[in-house]
Scaffold this motif. Structure first.
Motif, PDB file in Angstrom:
ATOM      1  N   ILE A 147       0.843  -1.197   0.000  1.00  0.00           N
ATOM      2  CA  ILE A 147       0.000   0.000   0.000  1.00  0.00           C
ATOM      3  C   ILE A 147       0.878   1.247   0.000  1.00  0.00           C
ATOM      4  CG2 ILE A 147      -1.552   1.390   1.429  1.00  0.00           C
ATOM      5  CD1 ILE A 147      -2.991  -1.132   2.209  1.00  0.00           C
ATOM      6  N   THR A 148       1.902   1.240   0.841  1.00  0.00           N
ATOM      7  CA  THR A 148       2.815   2.382   0.926  1.00  0.00           C
ATOM      8  C   THR A 148       3.514   2.617  -0.406  1.00  0.00           C
ATOM      9  OG1 THR A 148       3.181   1.899   3.273  1.00  0.00           O
ATOM     10  CG2 THR A 148       4.762   3.358   2.192  1.00  0.00           C
ATOM     11  N   LEU A 149       4.005   1.542  -1.022  1.00  0.00           N
ATOM     12  CA  LEU A 149       4.675   1.673  -2.313  1.00  0.00           C
ATOM     13  C   LEU A 149       3.728   2.192  -3.387  1.00  0.00           C
ATOM     14  CD1 LEU A 149       6.841  -1.585  -2.386  1.00  0.00           C
ATOM     15  CD2 LEU A 149       7.660   0.772  -2.187  1.00  0.00           C
ATOM     16  N   SER A 150       2.472   1.763  -3.326  1.00  0.00           N
ATOM     17  CA  SER A 150       1.499   2.208  -4.310  1.00  0.00           C
ATOM     18  C   SER A 150       1.203   3.696  -4.181  1.00  0.00           C
ATOM     19  CB  SER A 150       0.204   1.405  -4.158  1.00  0.00           C
ATOM     20  OG  SER A 150      -0.802   1.906  -5.010  1.00  0.00           O
ATOM     21  N   ILE A 151       0.963   4.148  -2.948  1.00  0.00           N
ATOM     22  CA  ILE A 151       0.597   5.547  -2.726  1.00  0.00           C
ATOM     23  C   ILE A 151       1.780   6.487  -2.931  1.00  0.00           C
ATOM     24  CG2 ILE A 151      -0.300   7.181  -1.028  1.00  0.00           C
ATOM     25  CD1 ILE A 151      -2.289   5.129  -2.201  1.00  0.00           C
ATOM     26  N   LYS A 152       2.977   6.035  -2.534  1.00  0.00           N
ATOM     27  CA  LYS A 152       4.163   6.884  -2.634  1.00  0.00           C
ATOM     28  C   LYS A 152       4.928   6.661  -3.937  1.00  0.00           C
ATOM     29  CE  LYS A 152       3.466   8.378   1.581  1.00  0.00           C
ATOM     30  NZ  LYS A 152       2.994   9.753   1.829  1.00  0.00           N
ATOM     31  N   PHE A 153       4.302   5.987  -4.893  1.00  0.00           N
ATOM     32  CA  PHE A 153       5.000   5.546  -6.099  1.00  0.00           C
ATOM     33  C   PHE A 153       5.698   6.704  -6.822  1.00  0.00           C
ATOM     34  CE2 PHE A 153       5.162   4.570 -10.650  1.00  0.00           C
ATOM     35  CZ  PHE A 153       5.822   3.357 -10.628  1.00  0.00           C
TER      36      PHE A 153
END
Length: 254
Positions: free
Chosen positions: A184-190
């Protein structure tokens, strides 16, 4: 009846969970009437953000509460049953195969039924706020959201069960939750990650990105196909794992 009493209870937890998460929108309906029906449905389904770039990790984590609840209920369900039924299931090779595929089917149908309750309730809240039946765009998105959430949650639940066979139930559950939070973090902070942001294919391959993004029809079709392929792959990988277990195997104590 296909579902056991215990399984039926697990499925029905979708109702109090959804009421807890979304009933407040009913009592403050006037505050949300300014949104279009499709926009409002997307906002409620995925925690408040209309676009992924407007979301944050905590908001998206809230939208993934059903997935985490399902992992808590089903993450070691097959694994625990395997510890009880392994001798019986492994006595004959045909029983082993039938047992495993029946468990996968029951898991998929249980999760699908859970999300029927979950998504229908949210759609009902949207219709109440808008005082209108769902339009075509909202109906298509409803089907897309239901399909992707069901297929994606099945992928995670079965993966955790199979990992539990190898490392134990507690370790597998912790690994599953950690994987969800990290992705989730990687997706939002992509877009903010220098190296990763230059490789958009990584976002397309991120399972959580496919579950939390707002979809157009082509994005929904991609996500459904993506999860169908991964689900088939994990089912077949699981069969190989189960087929390779010895009858006298002592599974991990938790």
């Amino acid at each position: 009846m296909f579902f056991s009493k215990d399984m039926a209870v697990k499925i029905l937890t979708a109702l109090p969970l959804t009421v807890f998460l979304y009933m407040r929108y009913v009592f403050s309906a006037a505050d949300y009437d300014c949104f279009g029906m499709l926009e409002l449905f997307k906002m409620l389904m995925f925690g408040g953000g209309i676009n992924r770039t407007k979301d944050n990790v905590l908001v998206c984590m809230r939208s993934m509460v059903p997935l985490m609840v399902l992992l808590f209920m089903y993450g070691t369900w097959i694994y625990n049953d395997l510890k009880i039924s392994s001798i019986y299931a492994f006595t004959r090779n045909s029983n082993r195969k039938n047992w495993y595929f029946c468990k996968c089917l029951e898991l998929l149908l249980s999760i699908g039924t859970f999300f029927v309750i979950y998504t229908v309730f949210i759609l009902s809240v949207v219709c109440f706020i808008k005082k209108s039946a769902p339009d075509m765009e909202t109906s298509v998105f409803f089907i897309s959201a239901f399909s992707v959430l069901s297929l994606g949650s099945f992928l995670f639940a079965l993966s955790v069960n199979l990992l539990a066979v190898l490392v134990g139930g507690k370790n597998a559950f912790i690994a599953g939750i950690t994987f969800i939070i990290c992705n989730i973090t990687l997706s939002i902070k992509f877009e903010k990650l220098p190296v990763i942001s230059s490789m958009p294919v990584l976002l397309r391959l991120n399972p959580l990105a496919n579950m939390i993004c707002s979809w157009k029809v082509n994005q929904a079709a991609y996500a459904i196909l993506y999860f169908l392929i991964l689900d088939l792959a994990i089912v077949m990988a699981g069969y190989r794992i189960v087929s390779g277990l010895d009858i006298g195997l002592i599974l991990h104590d938790d």
